[in-house]
Structures are given as C-alpha cells and as structure tokens.
Design a protein around this motif. Structure first.
Motif: not given
Length: 695
Positions: A144-147, A153-157, A331-333, A568-569
């Motif tokens: 439970f951290n902002t990171k 959100l990044y890994l889900f897509w 963008m690269a991620d 969560l992902v």
C-alpha cells in the motif's frame, strides 16, 4: 572485475541479460523493529551452522564470508556492487517467530553456498517457508504505497496485451477450444493465486512462446493418434503438476544455477524465433489464402507493420531529444500499448473509409453477451474438462507429455526468477525457488482441469515489474546517507580509480616486455603493437571516466518487495474479461501479430549469441567491446556460434515436424552438450570464461 564491467541492471528489452550476477542464495534479513508479526528473533544454532558462530556453513565446505544480505531496502549504499559486511554472531538468539499461526524459526542462506543439485524430500521447501513466512504480513502491508499505484497501471496494459496476443495465437491453433477467453482467465486466476503462494512475488505470470509452442505440439500429436485435445491436455497437466511437486520437494530448481549463457542465450533466441515466425507466417497467409480478399491482405499487412514499427520508434524515444526524460521514459514503457491503440485506430479508420466489405480484417474471437462464456460458448466447450473422454493410450501419452512439459516449464520459469533475484535489484526479503515451483504446481493443476493454457513467470513483464518498484538514490524514500557512508563511497571510488590506473600501468609494462622479447601469458600476446596498446589504454581510461561521471540518481538502493501489485494487475485483467469483452472483440488479429513481431525483435537486443552471429560480416575494427571479442584466434568464436546456430535450427525443425512433441528433450540436452564442449580440448578455461561465463 568482469561483473563490475557490466551494466548495473538487466536489459529491459525482453532479452535475457547475459552477465547478470544472480544472488544465488536465500537471504534472510533481520526482523524489522516495526514488524508486528515477526516480533521474535533467531534461534541458534541452526542446521548447517557452526556452534561457535552460528554462521551458515556450505554443504560440506569451509565457512564462507558473510554477505551484505541483512540491510533494509532503504539503507543500501550507493555502489551497485557494494556489499555490507555482517557478522551472523551479532543476530539475537531467541525463540522461534510466530507467523500466520505457525512457529517459524528464521534462517539465513548465504549466496555463496555450494547448493547441491537436489536435496532430501521437503528440506528445501521447508527452508523456503522459514525464509519467506516471517515476511508475509510485510509483503501485504508494504504494497500500500503510491509507487504501487503507478506500477499497477503501467503493468496492467502490457500484461493484458500479452494475454490477448497469445490467446489469438492459441485460438487459431486449437480451433477456438483454447482461445483468448481461456488465456485471459488463466492469466488472471493464476496471477492472483501465484502471487499469494509463491516465494518470489515480484514475478508477473503470463503466457510465453515455448509454453504456447508446446501446447500446439501437444494438440498436433493428439490429432495424429485420434485423441481429443482437451482431455489429453488436462491429463498432461495433471501429470505435469506431479512432476512440479517432485521438483519442489527435491529442490530440482537448484540445477538452474549450473546453466551458463550457452543454454540461456539459445533458449532466448528460440523464443524470438517463435514470435517472429508466428507473425510472418500470419502475414504471408493473408496473401496466399484464397479466402482472404486483396484489400484485407493489404490492410492487415499495413496495420501489422504499423504496430511493429511504431512500437520500436516509441521505445527508442527513451534516448531522444523531445520532451523531458520523465515523459520519454513513460512513453517508452508504454510503447506496445500505444502502438496497439494506434494500429487499432488506423484499422477502424480504414474500415470506416472503405467499408467492411473491402477491408474485411480478422478480429479477436470472443463470445459477447455472457461474461461466463468460453471462447466457443459453454454449449460447445464447457469450462470443466471431461477427464473420462480418453482411453489408456491417451493416458500413457499424457504421462510422457507431462515429463516433456516439465522440461519446458523448468527452464522458462526458473531463468526468469533467477533474473528477478539478481543482486543489482537489492532484494532483501529473500526468496524461495521451491515455494515458486510448489505454487506453480497448484496453479498448473487448476488450469489443466479447466482447459486453460499453462502459465509461467514471463521474463519481460517480470523485469519491468521489479524495475518499476526499485528505489534510486535520488528518491526521497531513500534515507540520507551518513558521513561514514559518504566516506565509504569515496573510498570505493578511489579504489576503482586506483584499479584503472594499475591496469593501464600493466598494459604499458606488458608492451615494454614484448619489445624486449620477453614471454608473456597467452592472453596478453595480442597487444603486440603500439596501436593495440593505445586502444586498450583508451578503453580502460574511458571505463574509468564513465564510472566517475555517472549521473546522480542512477544507483538502485532498494526495492519495494510486496505481493499487492501483482495481485492487482491480474485482478484488473479478470475485470477486463468480465466487462470489456466487446472492446476486446474489436481488436484486429493483424495488430496482435505486429505486437508478436515487436516482442520477438526486442527480445534479441542484448543477446550475445545474436550479436556473435553478426560477427561473420562485421568489420573487425568495429567489433563490440564484449568479452567474446577478446577470444583468440577468432575462429573459435565463429565455431562456438555455428554450434549454437545448428542446435537452434535443429530444435526449431523438430518443433515444426510431426515429432514436435519431443522438442523439450532437445532443450534439456543443451547444457550437457555445453559441458561436452568444455571437455573436448578446443577451448581453454580462459576461452570459456570469455565466451560462456555464468549469467
């Protein structure tokens, strides 16, 4: 020294890094003072420790030096390869810890222990529990951290795109009996369960090329024998789960530490070949199949290539000049995701302009309207597999299939976990290969009964996951360094500088000795000209300058190790399957094949086997500054590369043949072949170190 010359972090382009120094042990950090569920302390002496010092002893060897495995993740020094010396005798000796209702006596595993190929039944698994369970509540609380929010959100897509792409591939190969719906369900369910049960939750589960290729080969061999696919697959998975259980109980994952770059590089290139062949074969079929119209073929090829080239261009923007570094990195991620949306938009724009009759693209097959439906619908293909719809011959084939599947899963899973456990990531909560394999055993059994594709730790998402959760020395979450640590950092910098100067002096001394006719060791006789001397001096000086001028904030000082983000992902993927089916059904298959082409191409970057293939036509003056380029004579490098090429072609030919079912056997033979090459006498120990040291 060789490891010090490598990049501080594994390549993020999908390839398996060649020179990552893995943290081969099972570290047990000290109990954090704020850890409510680990209020106890260590009990000594432990099995494998000396009575005098309670220091871990190797398996039948001398007492090793203790490594820096007990520093909290926000208290690491700024040097990438620094170790904090710690004396195990300083640890408190008290009663066992109570965690999750169990009394657990924590243990320490030294990264330099001489781990055997196998252990007594259950011994390694039990030690994994003693390492990981005291951290379990922390793994949840720390998530439970902002990171964690940005990471999810990044890994889900990326994970969603990977599942959809493999689902389309398997759907074509199995006539829809194992399609996108089953692949998304497997990715979601397995990812959530595995993240709660495994020893290393920093990995992200997903479909991979070798696993998909083996499922397709299993269907092919079943058709040849007239055996229904789903019952054969389910029984194969049941026996595969049994082999995974035995592998966990006897600690067979220890064997992956003996594998060298020879096997790992070849396996990595094989994955790329699978991706690229699948994509190219689809695009060629668009033009050769009479069922496809000319407009569909041209539109499909255009959209697929657009997805491929835009992915590469966006990924390369990381080193561009537009915007600032933060925006370029983001963008690269998200390069594959942005490319998918771009290809999707162009495809529907063409359909809107020319009409669906002229641009009749193939779309991802989905049964819409019922969130519980399979790809073909439950009337045609129910979720639970009928295990009785198979004869004795099919059961016998499933036993063999389970053994072959274990080989593929063993390499695919453990290589990824080993890369995640690399020392450069500064993981401090320990890990457990046997717990990983036991969790994989349970998940594989579940997926087999429901006819969903098997999953393992996927390399690219896993490395992206751990990288996104790393702390760097310019982040406010990392603590301020003390005066003593600043002095230590300066001392280390001074030591490195002195080492570079000593190397330059040695080169000059060797050149003087050569001019006087003195005999030098074999490896130094290539510097027999002033030109070579200047080049090598320039190389060492450049390395020293790069080391002294690293930009601030690039050092990894720790990592947010937890189980929340992977859970969560995969939960979001499950929700997508339930509520985004109409949107997913609108994705053209050509877009997904373009993504496959990108994954195969990006996976080749950083692979030394792939780099050595190009040495045949590369100007010797332009050879890369890699260890393999230092092997003399050069024909040894070319022969080594040719052997790998022959093996790669042989394995892939077997995969595409009617006997493709047995290709895992050839993968299992790669390391024995490597050991044989080391004994035939053509390569010295020095040559093998340059060509094929452990990654």
């Amino acid at each position: 020294p060789q490891a010090m010359s490598q990049p501080p972090y594994p390549t993020m382009n999908g390839g398996y890094p060649m020179m990552v120094a893995p943290n081969g042990g099972y570290p047990m950090p000290p109990v954090p003072p704020s850890h409510p569920s680990v209020a106890g302390s260590f009990q000594a002496p432990m099995p494998g420790m000396s009575m005098q010092s309670s220091r871990p002893m190797p398996m039948g060897g001398s007492q090793p030096a203790s490594r820096g495995i007990n520093t909290p993740y926000n208290a690491m020094p700024n040097d990438h390869h620094a170790h904090v010396e710690h004396d195990a005798t300083e640890m408190p000796e008290d009663q066992p810890t109570t965690c999750c209702g169990f009394k657990i006596t924590p243990i320490i595993r030294n990264e330099d222990d001489d781990v055997p190929l196998y252990r007594r039944f259950g011994q390694g698994f039990y030690e994994d529990l003693r390492v990981k369970l005291p951290w379990y509540w922390s793994d949840i609380k720390d998530g439970f951290n902002t990171k964690s929010i940005t990471t999810v959100l990044y890994l889900f897509w990326g994970a969603l795109a990977n599942a959809v792409a493999f689902g389309s591939l398997l759907g074509d190969a199995t006539e829809g009996y194992m399609g996108a719906t089953e692949t998304l369900m497997a990715t979601a369910a397995l990812g959530m369960i595995y993240s709660l049960l495994c020893g290393q939750p920093m990995t992200i589960m997903g479909a991979t090329g070798p696993i998909a290729a083996y499922i397709i080969a299993l269907r092919s061999i079943g058709n040849n024998f007239g055996i229904n696919f789903l019952p054969l697959y389910a029984w194969t998975g049941i026996f595969l789960s049994g082999f995974l259980f035995l592998g966990s109980m006897f600690s067979l994952s220890n064997g992956i530490r003996r594998v060298t770059r020879f096997t790992e590089e070849l396996f990595s290139v094989l994955i790329s070949v699978i991706f690229i062949y699948s994509a190219l074969n689809y695009f060629i079929t668009l033009f050769t199949d009479d069922k496809n119209g000319h407009g569909e073929a041209k539109a499909g090829l255009f959209v697929g290539l657009l997805t491929f080239f835009s992915s590469i261009a966006i990924r390369n923007s990381r080193n561009g000049n537009l915007f600032n570094q933060f925006i370029r990195n983001r963008m690269a991620d998200f390069a594959p995701v942005i490319a998918i949306f771009l290809g999707l938009g162009v495809a529907w724009a063409l359909i809107d302009h020319y009409g669906i009759e002229k641009v009749d693209l193939d779309f991802l097959p989905f049964t819409t309207g019922d969130i519980t439906a399979t790809t073909l619908g439950q009337d045609v293909r129910p979720w639970l597999v009928d295990l009785g719809d198979i004869d004795g011959q099919g059961i016998g084939l499933a036993v063999v299939g389970g053994a072959f599947g274990f080989i593929v899963m063993y390499f695919d899973q453990n290589i990824t976990v080993r890369l995640v456990n690399a020392r450069e990531h500064k993981l401090k909560k320990g890990y457990g290969y046997d717990m990983d394999m036991m969790a994989l055993c349970a998940c594989t059994l579940l997926l087999s009964l429901f006819g969903c594709p098997w999953m393992v730790s996927a390399t690219v998402p896993s490395l992206n996951h751990v990288r996104s959760l790393c702390y760097f020395d310019n982040e406010t979450t990392a603590r301020e360094t003390t005066a003593e640590e600043d002095m230590e950092s300066s001392r280390q910098l001074e030591d490195k500088s002195k080492s570079a100067i000593d190397q330059i002096r040695s080169l000059v001394a060797n050149a003087d000795a050569l001019e006087k006719g003195a005999n030098l060791p074999r490896g130094l006789q290539r510097s027999n000209s002033h030109t070579d001397l200047v080049k090598q001096v320039q190389l060492h000086a450049s390395s020293a300058l790069e080391m002294m001028n690293l930009p601030a904030g690039t050092d990894i000082v720790g990592c947010l190790e937890q189980r929340v983000t992977p859970f969560l992902v995969h939960l979001l993927i499950l929700l997508s399957l339930f509520f985004l089916r109409p949107a997913l059904a609108g994705i053209p298959l050509s877009v997904l094949r373009g993504l496959f082409l990108y994954q195969g191409y990006s996976n080749l970057a950083g692979n030394e086997f792939w780099e050595r293939i190009w040495l045949f036509i590369t100007d010797p003056k332009k050879f890369p500054n890699k260890s393999y380029a230092q092997v003399t004579p050069l024909w040894k490098v070319h022969v080594w590369t040719l052997i790998q090429i022959v093996l790669l072609i042989g394995i892939y030919m077997v995969m595409q043949s009617p006997a493709g079912f047995v290709f895992p056997v050839f993968i299992g033979l790669l390391h024995p072949i490597r050991l044989l090459l080391g004994r035939i006498g053509y390569y010295s120990a020095h040559d093998l170190e340059l060509l094929d040291s452990h990654f």
